[in-house]
Write a protein that holds these residues in place. Structure first.
Motif: not given
Length: 267
Positions: A80, A94-95, A98-99
């Protein structure tokens, strides 16, 4: 988050690259999210069933991991937008989506795997080790170190060479082998914060002090201490909370003293 609120799956958006020099691309996956899962465990789950959200079966995502205890640094990646070890990054914190991206500033080997040779080469460049071969006067016994000095040195000994500080440092530029880095970023020779902190550690070691002048001359050269822009990104992202900027400040004083000694030929 309670188990009743926990989503059945978590979406991962992964920046992939098939080989060094290839063009990167993105793929999305929906992976089961278990209680207490970290990013590494989710990637291991994905490895068993590498199917995208579009239903396409693809090659498993390549990534590195080893200790699973935030000690080895092998699993560091961009999560992220923040460089951090994947083993200590919990899904619940985590938002989503998730990147995940490979650690920037280092050449990509494949997908989330990068080549950290530049970090290791810079550690060699600044002689970040204690020379134990040879005879040292008055060192028949291990020298005594005060508790205060030991505690200060321990902070720097926790470095696991993960490369997170280098990835966040604006003065440590991208590699020419990484197509994801802009051309204007190529060419910087800055050694980076991790090697500088190790110079501070080795210079404080009773035996390591025998090579202190060599280390100081190494960081007084091009690409050394003076290239630090004091952005302080490094200390913000260090997973071990190593006081990197404190080390850089101490080295500034040491190099100033060494410069005066060099000018007057006193050591």
């Amino acid at each position: 988050m309670s188990d009743t609120q926990r989503p059945a799956t978590v979406e991962l958006r992964i920046r992939r690259q098939n080989e060094p020099g290839a063009s990167p691309y993105w793929q999305s996956f929906a992976v089961p999210a278990h209680p207490g899962a970290n990013v590494v465990s989710v990637l291991m789950e994905l490895r068993a069933q590498p199917i995208t959200v579009d239903g396409e079966r693809v090659d498993p995502v390549a990534f590195e991991h080893n200790c699973m205890e935030e000690v080895c640094g092998a699993c560091a990646m961009l999560i992220n937008g923040r460089p951090q070890p994947a083993c200590s990054a919990l899904i619940d914190d985590l938002k989503a989506p998730i990147r995940l991206e490979p650690l920037p500033k280092f050449p990509v080997v494949r997908d989330l795997m990068v080549d950290r040779s530049r970090l290791l080469d810079n550690l060699k460049r600044v002689k970040a080790w204690v020379q134990i071969d040879g005879h040292w006067d008055n060192h028949e016994r291990a020298p005594r170190i005060s508790p205060a000095a030991w505690a200060a040195n321990y902070l720097y000994s926790r470095c696991m060479s993960c490369g997170c500080c280098m990835a966040a440092c604006p003065q440590f530029r991208g590699s020419k082998d990484d197509p994801g880095r802009a051309q204007q970023e190529i060419g910087s020779s800055f050694v980076g914060p991790a090697p500088l902190a190790q110079v501070r550690l080795m210079n404080a070691h009773p035996t390591g002090q025998n090579n202190k002048v060599e280390r100081l001359h190494a960081i007084m050269a091009e690409g050394g201490l003076s290239d630090c822009g004091n952005a302080q990104n490094c200390v913000r992202v260090c997973p071990k909370e190593i006081p990197l900027t404190t080390a850089i400040g101490e080295l500034g004083r040491q190099t100033t003293v060494q410069l005066v000694k060099d000018l007057f030929g006193t050591g």
